[in-house]
Design a protein around this motif. Structure first.
Motif, short mmCIF file in Angstrom:
data_model
loop_
_atom_site.label_atom_id
_atom_site.label_comp_id
_atom_site.label_asym_id
_atom_site.label_seq_id
_atom_site.Cartn_x
_atom_site.Cartn_y
_atom_site.Cartn_z
N LEU A 126 -35.59 -37.54 23.61
CA LEU A 126 -36.63 -37.49 22.58
C LEU A 126 -36.01 -37.15 21.23
O LEU A 126 -36.36 -37.75 20.20
CB LEU A 126 -37.69 -36.45 22.94
CG LEU A 126 -38.83 -36.27 21.93
CD1 LEU A 126 -39.57 -37.58 21.72
CD2 LEU A 126 -39.78 -35.17 22.36
N ILE A 127 -35.08 -36.21 21.21
CA ILE A 127 -34.40 -35.85 19.96
C ILE A 127 -33.72 -37.07 19.35
O ILE A 127 -33.86 -37.35 18.16
CB ILE A 127 -33.37 -34.73 20.22
CG1 ILE A 127 -34.06 -33.45 20.69
CG2 ILE A 127 -32.54 -34.46 18.96
CD1 ILE A 127 -33.11 -32.41 21.26
N ASP A 128 -33.01 -37.83 20.18
CA ASP A 128 -32.30 -39.01 19.68
C ASP A 128 -33.27 -40.08 19.19
O ASP A 128 -33.00 -40.76 18.19
CB ASP A 128 -31.41 -39.58 20.80
CG ASP A 128 -30.20 -38.71 21.07
OD1 ASP A 128 -29.80 -37.94 20.17
OD2 ASP A 128 -29.63 -38.81 22.17
N ALA A 129 -34.40 -40.24 19.87
CA ALA A 129 -35.38 -41.24 19.46
C ALA A 129 -35.97 -40.92 18.08
O ALA A 129 -36.15 -41.80 17.23
CB ALA A 129 -36.50 -41.34 20.50
N VAL A 130 -36.27 -39.64 17.85
CA VAL A 130 -36.81 -39.23 16.55
C VAL A 130 -35.75 -39.39 15.47
O VAL A 130 -36.03 -39.85 14.35
CB VAL A 130 -37.34 -37.79 16.59
CG1 VAL A 130 -37.89 -37.37 15.23
CG2 VAL A 130 -38.42 -37.64 17.65
N GLU A 132 -33.31 -41.51 15.38
CA GLU A 132 -33.14 -42.94 15.08
C GLU A 132 -34.22 -43.42 14.13
O GLU A 132 -33.95 -44.16 13.17
CB GLU A 132 -33.17 -43.75 16.38
CG GLU A 132 -32.93 -45.23 16.17
CD GLU A 132 -32.82 -46.00 17.48
OE1 GLU A 132 -32.74 -47.24 17.43
OE2 GLU A 132 -32.80 -45.36 18.55
N GLN A 133 -35.45 -43.01 14.37
CA GLN A 133 -36.55 -43.40 13.49
C GLN A 133 -36.37 -42.79 12.09
O GLN A 133 -36.61 -43.46 11.08
CB GLN A 133 -37.88 -42.94 14.09
CG GLN A 133 -39.10 -43.43 13.36
CD GLN A 133 -39.33 -44.93 13.50
OE1 GLN A 133 -39.46 -45.63 12.52
NE2 GLN A 133 -39.39 -45.40 14.73
N ALA A 134 -35.94 -41.53 12.04
CA ALA A 134 -35.73 -40.88 10.74
C ALA A 134 -34.62 -41.55 9.96
O ALA A 134 -34.69 -41.63 8.72
CB ALA A 134 -35.41 -39.40 10.96
N ALA A 140 -39.54 -38.53 10.26
CA ALA A 140 -40.13 -38.89 11.55
C ALA A 140 -40.37 -37.64 12.38
O ALA A 140 -39.70 -36.61 12.20
CB ALA A 140 -39.23 -39.86 12.31
N ALA A 141 -41.33 -37.74 13.30
CA ALA A 141 -41.66 -36.61 14.18
C ALA A 141 -42.29 -37.16 15.46
O ALA A 141 -42.91 -38.22 15.45
CB ALA A 141 -42.62 -35.65 13.50
N ILE A 176 -37.67 -34.66 11.80
CA ILE A 176 -36.37 -35.00 11.20
C ILE A 176 -36.57 -35.74 9.88
O ILE A 176 -37.38 -36.67 9.81
CB ILE A 176 -35.51 -35.83 12.18
CG1 ILE A 176 -35.42 -35.11 13.54
CG2 ILE A 176 -34.13 -36.08 11.60
CD1 ILE A 176 -34.57 -35.81 14.57
N PHE A 177 -35.81 -35.32 8.86
CA PHE A 177 -36.00 -35.84 7.51
C PHE A 177 -34.66 -36.10 6.82
O PHE A 177 -33.64 -35.49 7.17
CB PHE A 177 -36.79 -34.82 6.67
CG PHE A 177 -38.02 -34.31 7.33
CD1 PHE A 177 -39.22 -34.99 7.23
CD2 PHE A 177 -37.99 -33.12 8.06
CE1 PHE A 177 -40.37 -34.50 7.85
CE2 PHE A 177 -39.12 -32.63 8.68
CZ PHE A 177 -40.32 -33.32 8.57
N GLN A 178 -34.73 -36.96 5.82
CA GLN A 178 -33.59 -37.10 4.92
C GLN A 178 -33.38 -35.75 4.23
O GLN A 178 -34.32 -35.08 3.85
CB GLN A 178 -33.90 -38.22 3.90
CG GLN A 178 -32.73 -38.64 3.06
CD GLN A 178 -32.60 -37.77 1.80
OE1 GLN A 178 -33.56 -37.18 1.33
NE2 GLN A 178 -31.40 -37.70 1.27
#
Length: 242
Positions: A126-130, A132-134, A140-141, A176-178
């Motif tokens: 789940l951490i990796d999926a978020v 990747e989206q971020a 992303a969250a 997760i954010f820039q």
């Protein structure tokens, strides 16, 4: 690891995980929930282990109470949390704690992943999926659909409105954010004395869209003693499914 896989890995943005672990655990009867055993392993150690195993997390910074520094350092040694670079003093609020951790994350981290220390059942996948989206979207969250009917209430306790459950989501962590976006959003919230309940809220105030990833109903937050019982049951079920 093949050449192309190594190349892709080298090109991805570096990510620092900021672990919020400075709370007072006021609803846990006076005990530090992060140090409570969960199937024999402290709650915080399970959270850190998931971040340690996530491919897209490069380093970890923990924001904690000063009296817990030594214990957390010992946890990292005991459970092999080699990614933990720093344990820093938490602030007066969650937003302040996360900002202090962000300032210690290093300028090479393009993404900042804010993780509740009290979400020990989060998975590396789940951490990796978020993350990747971020990396694609900037913010992303993870989130799950709301099961209960949610009502807005007035100050006198009467119902003001019944909300449409189909458009409601319960947001989890990691969020997760820039890097610069999160730091600016938290700074603005603190300076404006605006209470934000999560980091997405701070970013949303900046006019930035946050993209939601399908969360995990097992990714619960330990808040009350009942949550520890539920988490133990989930861990037993995971073991049986292996």
């Amino acid at each position: 690891m093949g050449f192309f896989k190594r190349f892709r890995e080298a090109q991805r943005p570096r990510c620092a995980a900021l672990v919020a672990a400075a709370g007072s655990s006021s609803r846990m009867g006076g005990v530090n929930k992060l140090l409570q055993p969960l199937d024999g392993v402290p709650v915080l150690a399970r959270t850190l282990t998931a971040l340690q195993q996530a491919r897209r997390v490069d380093t970890i910074v923990v924001a904690a109470r000063e009296e817990d520094f030594l214990t957390i350092s010992q946890l990292c040694r005991t459970y092999g949390i080699t990614k933990c670079a720093k344990v820093v003093r938490g602030g007066e609020s969650r937003a302040h704690s996360v900002l202090l951790a962000a300032l210690e994350a290093g300028e090479d981290a393009e993404l900042l992943a804010v993780q509740d220390g009290a979400r020990p059942l989060v998975t590396p996948d789940l951490i990796d999926a978020v993350a990747e989206q971020a990396a694609q979207r900037g913010a992303a969250a993870p989130a799950v659909p709301v099961k209960d009917t949610i009502k807005a209430v007035r100050s006198d306790g009467t119902v003001a409105e019944t909300l449409d459950r189909s458009v409601l989501r319960a947001v989890q962590t990691p969020q997760i954010f820039q890097r610069d976006l999160l730091k600016a959003a938290l700074q603005a919230a603190i300076e404006g004395n605006i209470p934000v309940t999560d980091d997405c809220s701070a970013v949303e105030r900046m006019g930035k869209r946050v993209y939601l990833v399908e969360g995990d109903e097992e990714n619960l937050k330990i808040t009350t003693p009942v949550d520890l019982i539920l988490a133990e049951a989930i861990l037993r079920d995971r073991e049986e499914r292996r």
